[in-house]
Design a protein around this motif. Structure first.
Motif, PDB file in Angstrom:
ATOM      1  N   ALA A  57       0.841  -1.206   0.000  1.00 39.28           N
ATOM      2  CA  ALA A  57       0.000   0.000   0.000  1.00 39.28           C
ATOM      3  C   ALA A  57       0.875   1.255   0.000  1.00 39.28           C
ATOM      4  CB  ALA A  57      -0.918  -0.016   1.218  1.00 39.28           C
ATOM      5  N   ASP A  58       1.893   1.281   0.867  1.00 39.60           N
ATOM      6  CA  ASP A  58       2.805   2.433   0.939  1.00 39.60           C
ATOM      7  C   ASP A  58       3.475   2.654  -0.410  1.00 39.60           C
ATOM      8  OD1 ASP A  58       2.126   2.719   3.545  1.00 39.60           O
ATOM      9  OD2 ASP A  58       4.019   1.964   4.382  1.00 39.60           O
ATOM     10  N   HIS A  59       3.959   1.540  -1.000  1.00 43.94           N
ATOM     11  CA  HIS A  59       4.686   1.623  -2.262  1.00 43.94           C
ATOM     12  C   HIS A  59       3.770   2.138  -3.385  1.00 43.94           C
ATOM     13  CE1 HIS A  59       8.478   0.580  -4.184  1.00 43.94           C
ATOM     14  NE2 HIS A  59       7.787   0.195  -5.245  1.00 43.94           N
ATOM     15  N   ALA A  60       2.492   1.742  -3.328  1.00 43.98           N
ATOM     16  CA  ALA A  60       1.546   2.145  -4.377  1.00 43.98           C
ATOM     17  C   ALA A  60       0.934   3.510  -4.087  1.00 43.98           C
ATOM     18  CB  ALA A  60       0.454   1.089  -4.510  1.00 43.98           C
ATOM     19  N   GLY A  61       1.143   3.999  -2.855  1.00 41.76           N
ATOM     20  CA  GLY A  61       0.551   5.283  -2.472  1.00 41.76           C
ATOM     21  C   GLY A  61      -0.958   5.224  -2.292  1.00 41.76           C
ATOM     22  N   VAL A  62      -1.447   4.086  -1.790  1.00 46.43           N
ATOM     23  CA  VAL A  62      -2.895   3.961  -1.538  1.00 46.43           C
ATOM     24  C   VAL A  62      -3.117   3.528  -0.083  1.00 46.43           C
ATOM     25  CG1 VAL A  62      -3.328   3.278  -3.938  1.00 46.43           C
ATOM     26  CG2 VAL A  62      -3.041   1.504  -2.161  1.00 46.43           C
ATOM     27  N   ASP A  63      -4.353   3.620   0.356  1.00 46.61           N
ATOM     28  CA  ASP A  63      -4.698   3.131   1.683  1.00 46.61           C
ATOM     29  C   ASP A  63      -4.733   1.603   1.652  1.00 46.61           C
ATOM     30  OD1 ASP A  63      -6.133   4.358   4.368  1.00 46.61           O
ATOM     31  OD2 ASP A  63      -6.725   2.280   3.930  1.00 46.61           O
ATOM     32  N   VAL A  64      -4.248   0.953   2.731  1.00 56.89           N
ATOM     33  CA  VAL A  64      -4.177  -0.507   2.759  1.00 56.89           C
ATOM     34  C   VAL A  64      -5.561  -1.148   2.629  1.00 56.89           C
ATOM     35  CG1 VAL A  64      -4.272  -0.748   5.283  1.00 56.89           C
ATOM     36  CG2 VAL A  64      -3.011  -2.453   3.918  1.00 56.89           C
ATOM     37  N   ALA A  65      -6.601  -0.436   3.073  1.00 55.46           N
ATOM     38  CA  ALA A  65      -7.965  -0.975   2.987  1.00 55.46           C
ATOM     39  C   ALA A  65      -8.371  -1.210   1.526  1.00 55.46           C
ATOM     40  CB  ALA A  65      -8.960  -0.032   3.661  1.00 55.46           C
ATOM     41  N   LEU A  66      -7.787  -0.431   0.633  1.00 56.29           N
ATOM     42  CA  LEU A  66      -8.106  -0.557  -0.786  1.00 56.29           C
ATOM     43  C   LEU A  66      -7.626  -1.908  -1.343  1.00 56.29           C
ATOM     44  CD1 LEU A  66      -9.607   1.478  -2.545  1.00 56.29           C
ATOM     45  CD2 LEU A  66      -7.400   2.290  -3.403  1.00 56.29           C
ATOM     46  N   ILE A  67      -6.514  -2.409  -0.810  1.00 51.78           N
ATOM     47  CA  ILE A  67      -6.011  -3.720  -1.251  1.00 51.78           C
ATOM     48  C   ILE A  67      -7.001  -4.810  -0.858  1.00 51.78           C
ATOM     49  CG2 ILE A  67      -4.134  -5.399  -1.106  1.00 51.78           C
ATOM     50  CD1 ILE A  67      -2.193  -3.208  -0.639  1.00 51.78           C
ATOM     51  N   SER A  68      -7.456  -4.759   0.403  1.00 48.77           N
ATOM     52  CA  SER A  68      -8.431  -5.754   0.853  1.00 48.77           C
ATOM     53  C   SER A  68      -9.702  -5.650   0.006  1.00 48.77           C
ATOM     54  CB  SER A  68      -8.786  -5.526   2.327  1.00 48.77           C
ATOM     55  OG  SER A  68      -7.612  -5.451   3.104  1.00 48.77           O
ATOM     56  N   TYR A  69     -10.080  -4.416  -0.296  1.00 50.68           N
ATOM     57  CA  TYR A  69     -11.298  -4.195  -1.077  1.00 50.68           C
ATOM     58  C   TYR A  69     -11.200  -4.859  -2.455  1.00 50.68           C
ATOM     59  CZ  TYR A  69     -14.903  -1.735  -3.717  1.00 50.68           C
ATOM     60  OH  TYR A  69     -15.954  -1.441  -4.540  1.00 50.68           O
TER      61      TYR A  69
END
Lengths: 201, 201
Positions: free
Chosen positions: B45-57
């Motif tokens: 998430a950090d590397h992609a610059g997104v919130d980690v919740a978005l990965i789970s989503y």
């Protein structure tokens, strides 16, 4: 050997080591072009410019020639024959031990792993080896062990699966165990497949 | 989808498809560098610059993210779960069928074969996949089937050996049989290994 050295120095092509090298070079070329099955000893002899009897003299038969041409340091046939001797109830252990000892040995294992890598990346090597395994190794295993060809085929993939996962893919669940632990893991399960065999025993 | 297209046209990085692509690119990079085990969703998430919740989503969990990043068209977990349901006495047939249907299918099979080829030739892919298999797939198979981990491990190499010999090495004795013939060959022998299992069942 000193006469060969003398021949080499005098530039003649008929020295023993030169003839052997010529045969091996011809064999590699023809196996790569036509596979194991279609390549005849006579074609190799013609290509190398030697009498076909010389191939039998140096390499016994096509199987021996193939192993030498592929630089495989062992004859799986001899090893399987040794593993086949003994009680049927422990054949699973002997086959597993033989396989893992070959692949985990620093000398033969490194050679086999290198060969597997080239077979996977080079289609000509894969074809020759595949035909060799189907036409020369499987019938030998069947003859030596008395297993059904179907059972021998399944056992070969069972053990070959270890080679892929342990040496090619280096999966932790296959690299973590020692040789001894893998033998303990596989021997009873290879035996279960053997025991399910309804072949001659 | 039209709003994403609009975002893409306006050059914004925050559209849905862009975030998904950013996550996948970050995941591929981190899995390749650190393997499956050490790569955390937070790091991706950090590397992609997104919130980690978005990965789970988008990807449910690390397993889903890995499968998407490796472009594997199936979730082996879902398939194994489906194969696990049913009588224990025919589990061998269901596992064999599931495995061969995935690998012989024109769409999933081609993808799996391509993936196996890259895992064999590229160490980073092999490491990620090996850890994925050991840490995510094996425990799932054990949980779904109730098999001993040792038995599941042997079965995985037994079936994976088919993949190596049929698709990578193209050995005649493994390419000649049809899917149906291979199922008939393997199902009873996979079952023999299951029946030898002294695990919960």
């Amino acid at each position: 050997m000193s006469s060969n050295a003398a021949s080499a120095r005098s530039g003649r092509r008929s020295g023993t080591s030169t003839a052997q090298a010529d045969i091996l070079a011809a064999a590699r070329e023809l196996f790569a072009a036509g596979g194991f099955d279609k390549t005849t000893l006579r074609a190799v002899a013609d290509h190398a410019g030697v009498d076909v009897a010389l191939i039998s003299y140096y390499f016994t038969n096509k199987r021996g020639l193939f192993l030498a041409a592929m630089e495989l340091p062992i004859d799986p046939g001899t090893r399987v024959a040794a593993a086949a001797a003994g009680p049927r109830a422990s054949l699973g252990r002997r086959l597993t031990e033989t396989f893992l000892e070959i692949w985990d040995d620093p000398v033969t294992g490194t050679a086999m792993q290198g060969f597997l890598r080239s077979a996977v990346s080079d289609e000509a090597t894969a074809t020759s080896f595949g035909e060799f395994a189907s036409e020369a190794m499987l019938p030998l295993v069947v003859a030596e062990t008395g297993l059904h060809a179907d059972t021998a085929r399944v056992l070969s993939s069972m053990l070959f699966g270890i080679a892929t996962m342990r040496y090619l893919l280096k999966m932790p669940m296959f690299t973590a165990p020692s040789t001894r632990e893998l033998i303990a893991l596989y021997a009873p399960r290879v035996q279960a497949v053997i025991d399910a065999d309804d072949g001659p025993g």
